[in-house]
Design a protein around this motif. Structure first.
Motif, PDB file in Angstrom:
ATOM      1  N   LEU A 190       0.827  -1.211   0.000  1.00  0.00           N
ATOM      2  CA  LEU A 190       0.000   0.000   0.000  1.00  0.00           C
ATOM      3  C   LEU A 190       0.860   1.260   0.000  1.00  0.00           C
ATOM      4  CD1 LEU A 190      -2.748  -1.031   2.606  1.00  0.00           C
ATOM      5  CD2 LEU A 190      -2.668  -1.470   0.144  1.00  0.00           C
ATOM      6  N   LEU A 191       1.877   1.275   0.839  1.00  0.00           N
ATOM      7  CA  LEU A 191       2.718   2.464   0.945  1.00  0.00           C
ATOM      8  C   LEU A 191       3.473   2.740  -0.351  1.00  0.00           C
ATOM      9  CD1 LEU A 191       4.248   2.150   4.527  1.00  0.00           C
ATOM     10  CD2 LEU A 191       2.525   3.758   3.734  1.00  0.00           C
ATOM     11  N   LEU A 192       4.037   1.698  -0.956  1.00  0.00           N
ATOM     12  CA  LEU A 192       4.824   1.884  -2.172  1.00  0.00           C
ATOM     13  C   LEU A 192       3.948   2.211  -3.368  1.00  0.00           C
ATOM     14  CD1 LEU A 192       7.461  -0.964  -1.691  1.00  0.00           C
ATOM     15  CD2 LEU A 192       7.735   1.485  -1.263  1.00  0.00           C
ATOM     16  N   ALA A 193       2.636   1.973  -3.222  1.00  0.00           N
ATOM     17  CA  ALA A 193       1.692   2.383  -4.257  1.00  0.00           C
ATOM     18  C   ALA A 193       1.237   3.826  -4.052  1.00  0.00           C
ATOM     19  CB  ALA A 193       0.480   1.457  -4.273  1.00  0.00           C
ATOM     20  N   GLY A 194       1.689   4.459  -2.975  1.00  0.00           N
ATOM     21  CA  GLY A 194       1.345   5.849  -2.721  1.00  0.00           C
ATOM     22  C   GLY A 194       0.114   6.052  -1.875  1.00  0.00           C
ATOM     23  N   LEU A 195      -0.433   4.978  -1.312  1.00  0.00           N
ATOM     24  CA  LEU A 195      -1.628   5.093  -0.486  1.00  0.00           C
ATOM     25  C   LEU A 195      -1.261   5.521   0.931  1.00  0.00           C
ATOM     26  CD1 LEU A 195      -3.570   1.920  -1.703  1.00  0.00           C
ATOM     27  CD2 LEU A 195      -3.924   4.312  -2.371  1.00  0.00           C
ATOM     28  N   PRO A 196      -2.207   6.111   1.659  1.00  0.00           N
ATOM     29  CA  PRO A 196      -1.908   6.541   3.036  1.00  0.00           C
ATOM     30  C   PRO A 196      -1.493   5.357   3.906  1.00  0.00           C
ATOM     31  CG  PRO A 196      -4.025   7.408   2.292  1.00  0.00           C
ATOM     32  CD  PRO A 196      -3.593   6.405   1.268  1.00  0.00           C
ATOM     33  N   GLU A 197      -0.576   5.611   4.825  1.00  0.00           N
ATOM     34  CA  GLU A 197      -0.146   4.526   5.709  1.00  0.00           C
ATOM     35  C   GLU A 197      -1.258   4.159   6.673  1.00  0.00           C
ATOM     36  OE1 GLU A 197       3.355   3.200   8.853  1.00  0.00           O
ATOM     37  OE2 GLU A 197       3.588   5.024   7.649  1.00  0.00           O
ATOM     38  N   PRO A 198      -1.593   2.879   6.737  1.00  0.00           N
ATOM     39  CA  PRO A 198      -2.642   2.467   7.675  1.00  0.00           C
ATOM     40  C   PRO A 198      -2.127   2.412   9.102  1.00  0.00           C
ATOM     41  CG  PRO A 198      -1.759   0.554   6.532  1.00  0.00           C
ATOM     42  CD  PRO A 198      -1.092   1.755   5.926  1.00  0.00           C
ATOM     43  N   GLN A 199      -3.029   2.603  10.032  1.00  0.00           N
ATOM     44  CA  GLN A 199      -2.718   2.380  11.445  1.00  0.00           C
ATOM     45  C   GLN A 199      -2.580   0.883  11.668  1.00  0.00           C
ATOM     46  OE1 GLN A 199      -5.639   3.947  14.176  1.00  0.00           O
ATOM     47  NE2 GLN A 199      -4.911   2.675  15.871  1.00  0.00           N
ATOM     48  N   ILE A 200      -1.603   0.484  12.472  1.00  0.00           N
ATOM     49  CA  ILE A 200      -1.339  -0.933  12.713  1.00  0.00           C
ATOM     50  C   ILE A 200      -2.025  -1.381  14.003  1.00  0.00           C
ATOM     51  CG2 ILE A 200       0.478  -2.620  13.224  1.00  0.00           C
ATOM     52  CD1 ILE A 200       2.328  -0.875  11.495  1.00  0.00           C
ATOM     53  N   ASP A 201      -2.549  -2.594  13.972  1.00  0.00           N
ATOM     54  CA  ASP A 201      -3.099  -3.248  15.157  1.00  0.00           C
ATOM     55  C   ASP A 201      -4.155  -2.364  15.833  1.00  0.00           C
ATOM     56  OD1 ASP A 201      -3.405  -5.252  17.054  1.00  0.00           O
ATOM     57  OD2 ASP A 201      -1.836  -4.458  18.360  1.00  0.00           O
ATOM     58  N   VAL A 287      -8.224   9.537  -2.195  1.00  0.00           N
ATOM     59  CA  VAL A 287      -7.145   8.674  -2.673  1.00  0.00           C
ATOM     60  C   VAL A 287      -6.127   9.527  -3.418  1.00  0.00           C
ATOM     61  CG1 VAL A 287      -6.536   6.718  -4.133  1.00  0.00           C
ATOM     62  CG2 VAL A 287      -8.691   6.697  -2.838  1.00  0.00           C
ATOM     63  N   PRO A 288      -4.891   9.553  -2.962  1.00  0.00           N
ATOM     64  CA  PRO A 288      -3.872  10.368  -3.640  1.00  0.00           C
ATOM     65  C   PRO A 288      -3.461   9.727  -4.963  1.00  0.00           C
ATOM     66  CG  PRO A 288      -2.866   9.069  -1.906  1.00  0.00           C
ATOM     67  CD  PRO A 288      -4.345   8.835  -1.805  1.00  0.00           C
ATOM     68  N   PRO A 289      -2.730  10.478  -5.797  1.00  0.00           N
ATOM     69  CA  PRO A 289      -2.215   9.889  -7.047  1.00  0.00           C
ATOM     70  C   PRO A 289      -1.349   8.670  -6.728  1.00  0.00           C
ATOM     71  CG  PRO A 289      -1.934  12.271  -7.044  1.00  0.00           C
ATOM     72  CD  PRO A 289      -2.366  11.899  -5.661  1.00  0.00           C
ATOM     73  N   LEU A 290      -1.558   7.600  -7.468  1.00  0.00           N
ATOM     74  CA  LEU A 290      -0.816   6.372  -7.212  1.00  0.00           C
ATOM     75  C   LEU A 290       0.586   6.456  -7.785  1.00  0.00           C
ATOM     76  CD1 LEU A 290      -3.553   3.650  -7.850  1.00  0.00           C
ATOM     77  CD2 LEU A 290      -2.902   4.757  -5.701  1.00  0.00           C
ATOM     78  N   ARG A 291       1.494   5.712  -7.156  1.00  0.00           N
ATOM     79  CA  ARG A 291       2.874   5.601  -7.623  1.00  0.00           C
ATOM     80  C   ARG A 291       3.127   4.185  -8.118  1.00  0.00           C
ATOM     81  NH1 ARG A 291       4.391   7.589  -2.382  1.00  0.00           N
ATOM     82  NH2 ARG A 291       5.596   5.674  -2.164  1.00  0.00           N
ATOM     83  N   ASP A 292       4.188   4.015  -8.890  1.00  0.00           N
ATOM     84  CA  ASP A 292       4.521   2.706  -9.456  1.00  0.00           C
ATOM     85  C   ASP A 292       5.672   2.009  -8.733  1.00  0.00           C
ATOM     86  OD1 ASP A 292       2.572   2.596 -11.389  1.00  0.00           O
ATOM     87  OD2 ASP A 292       3.796   3.569 -12.919  1.00  0.00           O
ATOM     88  N   GLU A 293       6.169   2.571  -7.640  1.00  0.00           N
ATOM     89  CA  GLU A 293       7.336   1.977  -6.987  1.00  0.00           C
ATOM     90  C   GLU A 293       7.068   0.546  -6.542  1.00  0.00           C
ATOM     91  OE1 GLU A 293      10.567   2.863  -3.393  1.00  0.00           O
ATOM     92  OE2 GLU A 293       8.735   4.076  -3.555  1.00  0.00           O
ATOM     93  N   TRP A 294       5.837   0.232  -6.217  1.00  0.00           N
ATOM     94  CA  TRP A 294       5.499  -1.111  -5.742  1.00  0.00           C
ATOM     95  C   TRP A 294       5.859  -2.177  -6.766  1.00  0.00           C
ATOM     96  CZ3 TRP A 294       2.111  -4.154  -8.478  1.00  0.00           C
ATOM     97  CH2 TRP A 294       1.314  -3.522  -9.431  1.00  0.00           C
ATOM     98  N   ARG A 295       5.852  -1.826  -8.046  1.00  0.00           N
ATOM     99  CA  ARG A 295       6.085  -2.823  -9.099  1.00  0.00           C
ATOM    100  C   ARG A 295       7.476  -3.446  -9.000  1.00  0.00           C
ATOM    101  NH1 ARG A 295       1.988  -2.552 -12.826  1.00  0.00           N
ATOM    102  NH2 ARG A 295       0.731  -0.642 -12.753  1.00  0.00           N
ATOM    103  N   ALA A 296       8.446  -2.702  -8.519  1.00  0.00           N
ATOM    104  CA  ALA A 296       9.819  -3.232  -8.394  1.00  0.00           C
ATOM    105  C   ALA A 296       9.930  -4.254  -7.277  1.00  0.00           C
ATOM    106  CB  ALA A 296      10.797  -2.087  -8.157  1.00  0.00           C
ATOM    107  N   HIS A 297       9.005  -4.225  -6.331  1.00  0.00           N
ATOM    108  CA  HIS A 297       9.081  -5.091  -5.160  1.00  0.00           C
ATOM    109  C   HIS A 297       7.993  -6.167  -5.117  1.00  0.00           C
ATOM    110  CE1 HIS A 297      12.015  -2.234  -3.523  1.00  0.00           C
ATOM    111  NE2 HIS A 297      11.191  -1.269  -3.917  1.00  0.00           N
ATOM    112  N   PHE A 298       6.927  -5.957  -5.871  1.00  0.00           N
ATOM    113  CA  PHE A 298       5.813  -6.899  -5.927  1.00  0.00           C
ATOM    114  C   PHE A 298       5.469  -7.142  -7.402  1.00  0.00           C
ATOM    115  CE2 PHE A 298       5.458  -4.634  -1.917  1.00  0.00           C
ATOM    116  CZ  PHE A 298       5.216  -5.624  -0.999  1.00  0.00           C
ATOM    117  N   PRO A 299       6.304  -7.880  -8.101  1.00  0.00           N
ATOM    118  CA  PRO A 299       6.119  -8.046  -9.550  1.00  0.00           C
ATOM    119  C   PRO A 299       4.868  -8.828  -9.947  1.00  0.00           C
ATOM    120  CG  PRO A 299       7.864  -9.486  -8.765  1.00  0.00           C
ATOM    121  CD  PRO A 299       7.496  -8.610  -7.622  1.00  0.00           C
ATOM    122  N   GLY A 300       4.342  -9.638  -9.039  1.00  0.00           N
ATOM    123  CA  GLY A 300       3.189 -10.465  -9.391  1.00  0.00           C
ATOM    124  C   GLY A 300       3.541 -11.552 -10.377  1.00  0.00           C
ATOM    125  N   ARG A 301       2.499 -12.245 -10.849  1.00  0.00           N
ATOM    126  CA  ARG A 301       2.717 -13.354 -11.796  1.00  0.00           C
ATOM    127  C   ARG A 301       1.683 -13.292 -12.901  1.00  0.00           C
ATOM    128  NH1 ARG A 301       3.377 -18.231  -7.328  1.00  0.00           N
ATOM    129  NH2 ARG A 301       5.222 -17.411  -6.301  1.00  0.00           N
TER     130      ARG A 301
END
Length: 301
Positions: A190-201, A287-301
């Protein structure tokens, strides 16, 4: 010290104790490293592997990197080698299955084994692991009570030049109260896609202040929760039945829960981001503008 085959031992010590080479080669013993054995009935644990490594090191050597992380209870990817370090003035001897590094670290003792400290282990591995795996390690060390996010940030800021940039970035993303590596991965997607950081627990307490329910992460103001469910939620009947009741309780509280499983992180991360974005919008979140940084770390299949 008396010879104890239930602890890692050198072949030469076994021979001196009366064992034969034929016995060492039998199914009675397991070879952990070249020239290092243990009784085959002894389970192989991170502590056992670390003790095996110490059999091959000089007196000022210590375990490090992946081997240190596992000894400390940290979560790291599998590595085919065990790892150790020696002071910079020593030669790095090479043995099959053991990678020896040169280091200026001052070791600590953990479970009777000389090892790099939790913060030093994190910094060393920041130069080896990818960003996500490094944050997974940091979260797991914090969960074990062996570090804090603030301590890792301070250590990263003073890391050697070749490690500092990667260590600082990873340390800034480490959080407390994260229960599992997959929760770390979910948060980072979520963070690397540019989404707001969620509260944990996120905790839900009754009128007496007792915690009755928890959500892995989410946005309390928007009443949106995001959870990672492992396979046990589908295979354990009591857990499955409890989840039904739990979800009904959240429905009554007007909470929307987005539930993720392994494929959502490893195989279809793009679709997962779309699901979370849709849920955010349904709850009135900007929802803020999305980023593509997540693609380098979560390539998917």
């Amino acid at each position: 010290m008396a010879f104890n085959p239930k602890l890692p031992f050198r072949a030469r010590d076994a021979l001196a104790a009366g064992l034969t080479r034929r016995a060492l080669a039998s199914s009675r013993f397991r070879r952990l490293l070249p020239g290092v054995y243990v009784d085959a009935r002894v389970p192989v644990t991170p502590l056992l592997e670390a003790r095996a490594v110490m059999q091959l090191l000089p007196v000022d050597g210590f375990v490090s990197h992946h081997t240190a992380a596992r000894l400390l209870g940290g979560v790291v990817p599998h590595d085919e080698n065990l790892h150790a370090s020696v002071p910079a003035h020593r030669n790095r001897s090479r043995k099959l299955g053991l990678q020896v590094h040169r280091s200026t670290r001052t070791p600590v003792t953990f479970d009777g084994v000389r090892t790099t400290s939790p913060t030093a282990t994190f910094i060393d591995l920041a130069g080896v692991l990818g960003l996500v795996d490094t944050v997974v390690l940091g979260d797991s060390l914090v969960r074990k009570g062996l570090a804090s996010p603030a301590r890792l940030v301070r250590a990263a800021a003073s890391a050697p030049d070749r490690l500092r940039t990667r260590a600082v970035r990873a340390a800034a993303l480490v959080r407390a109260r994260v229960d599992s590596p997959m929760e770390t991965r979910t948060r980072l997607l979520l963070l690397l896609a540019g989404l707001p950081e969620p509260q944990i627990d996120i905790e839900f307490r009754d009128d007496h202040g007792i915690v009755r329910r928890r959500v892995d992460m989410g946005y309390r103001k928007a009443r949106l929760g995001i959870e990672y469910d492992g396979r046990h939620h589908a295979t354990v009947v009591s857990q499955w039945e409890g989840d039904i009741t739990r979800r009904e309780e959240f429905d009554l509280r007007d909470w929307r829960l987005v539930t993720l499983v392994a494929k959502d992180i490893y195989r279809t991360p793009s679709a997962t981001i779309e699901r979370v974005v849709a849920a955010m919008r349904s709850r009135g979140m900007r929802v803020p503008p999305l980023r593509d940084e997540w693609r380098a770390h979560f390539p998917g299949r």
